[in-house]
Design a protein around this motif. Structure first.
Motif, short mmCIF file in Angstrom:
data_model
loop_
_atom_site.label_atom_id
_atom_site.label_comp_id
_atom_site.label_asym_id
_atom_site.label_seq_id
_atom_site.Cartn_x
_atom_site.Cartn_y
_atom_site.Cartn_z
N ALA A 91 76.11 24.18 -37.78
CA ALA A 91 75.61 24.10 -36.40
C ALA A 91 74.20 24.67 -36.37
O ALA A 91 73.88 25.63 -37.08
CB ALA A 91 76.52 24.88 -35.47
N ASP A 92 73.36 24.11 -35.54
CA ASP A 92 71.97 24.54 -35.48
C ASP A 92 71.86 26.04 -35.18
O ASP A 92 71.12 26.75 -35.87
CB ASP A 92 71.19 23.74 -34.43
N ASN A 98 79.12 33.54 -29.87
CA ASN A 98 79.98 32.85 -28.90
C ASN A 98 79.61 31.41 -28.60
O ASN A 98 80.48 30.58 -28.40
CB ASN A 98 79.98 33.61 -27.56
N ILE A 99 78.35 31.11 -28.51
CA ILE A 99 77.90 29.80 -28.03
C ILE A 99 77.29 29.01 -29.17
O ILE A 99 76.36 29.48 -29.83
CB ILE A 99 76.88 29.94 -26.88
N GLN A 116 80.51 15.17 -30.99
CA GLN A 116 80.18 15.94 -32.19
C GLN A 116 80.22 17.44 -31.88
O GLN A 116 80.86 18.21 -32.60
CB GLN A 116 78.79 15.53 -32.67
N LEU A 117 79.59 17.85 -30.80
CA LEU A 117 79.59 19.26 -30.44
C LEU A 117 81.01 19.74 -30.11
O LEU A 117 81.40 20.84 -30.51
CB LEU A 117 78.65 19.52 -29.25
N LEU A 118 81.77 18.93 -29.43
CA LEU A 118 83.15 19.30 -29.11
C LEU A 118 83.97 19.51 -30.40
O LEU A 118 84.76 20.45 -30.50
CB LEU A 118 83.80 18.24 -28.23
N THR A 119 83.75 18.67 -31.39
CA THR A 119 84.42 18.83 -32.68
C THR A 119 84.01 20.15 -33.33
O THR A 119 84.86 20.88 -33.86
CB THR A 119 84.11 17.65 -33.61
N LEU A 121 83.02 22.85 -31.84
CA LEU A 121 83.65 23.92 -31.07
C LEU A 121 85.11 24.08 -31.48
O LEU A 121 85.59 25.19 -31.70
CB LEU A 121 83.54 23.64 -29.58
N ARG A 122 85.79 22.96 -31.57
CA ARG A 122 87.21 23.00 -31.91
C ARG A 122 87.43 23.56 -33.31
O ARG A 122 88.25 24.44 -33.51
CB ARG A 122 87.81 21.59 -31.80
N LEU A 123 86.65 23.09 -34.29
CA LEU A 123 86.82 23.53 -35.67
C LEU A 123 86.43 24.99 -35.88
O LEU A 123 86.99 25.68 -36.72
CB LEU A 123 86.02 22.64 -36.62
N SER A 124 85.46 25.46 -35.11
CA SER A 124 85.01 26.85 -35.26
C SER A 124 85.73 27.80 -34.30
O SER A 124 85.47 28.99 -34.28
CB SER A 124 83.50 26.94 -35.03
N ASN A 125 86.62 27.24 -33.49
CA ASN A 125 87.39 28.02 -32.52
C ASN A 125 86.49 28.73 -31.51
O ASN A 125 86.77 29.86 -31.11
CB ASN A 125 88.30 29.01 -33.24
N LYS A 126 85.43 28.06 -31.09
CA LYS A 126 84.54 28.57 -30.05
C LYS A 126 84.84 27.81 -28.77
O LYS A 126 85.35 26.70 -28.78
CB LYS A 126 83.06 28.37 -30.42
N ARG A 127 84.51 28.43 -27.63
CA ARG A 127 84.88 27.85 -26.35
C ARG A 127 83.76 27.11 -25.64
O ARG A 127 84.02 26.28 -24.78
CB ARG A 127 85.42 28.95 -25.44
#
Length: 151
Positions: A91-92, A98-99, A116-119, A121-127
């Motif tokens: 991720a950039d 958190n973000i 892509q960003l949603l994926t 978030l899901r894979l890194s367990n971020k909200r």
């Protein structure tokens, strides 16, 4: 928001799904406001039309000047059927642990960018994540998408 009264005539509030999304997004509002402000500052100084890497380098300087903690090229790992795939993407930016901040320098943001960003978030367990397009001018009007994971 739905309102109802229990048997003791006390008003209770039940949040709808939309109000829960808003409430969750508000948890990140202050920090996302600072991040967006930093991106606006970068775009005001550099303009549009540059490569994503130029904006990322300038944003790193701006975040440092504003004392916002970040990690660049944050590794995102994944598993397939409980078998590790290793690092599948970087991720950039990861802001304040958190973000996830994903930068683009494209004519238009598309649904694929959001997915892509949603994926990530899901894979890194971020909200919460921000998708920012530096080619949209002004960035504050058309170049920002907020993405919530799991809400």
């Amino acid at each position: 928001m739905k309102r109802f009264y229990d048997s003791n005539d006390k008003m209770n509030t039940e949040f709808t799904e939309d109000s829960r999304k808003t409430q969750k997004a508000e948890e990140f509002a202050d920090l996302s406001h600072l991040i967006i402000g930093a991106c606006i500052e970068v775009q005001q100084h550099l303009g549009v039309g540059l490569l994503e890497s130029a904006y990322a380098n300038a944003l790193a300087i701006e975040l440092t000047q504003q004392d916002i903690r970040y990690e660049r090229e944050h590794p995102i790992e994944a598993k397939y059927k409980n078998k590790p795939l290793g690092i599948i993407y970087r991720a950039d930016f990861l802001i304040e642990s958190n973000i996830i901040l994903e930068l683009k320098a494209v004519d238009t943001l598309h649904d694929e960018h959001r997915a892509q960003l949603l994926t990530y978030l899901r894979l890194s367990n971020k909200r919460f994540g921000l998708l920012l397009n530096f080619h949209a001018y002004p960035i504050a009007k058309e170049g920002i998408k907020r993405v919530l994971n799991g809400y």
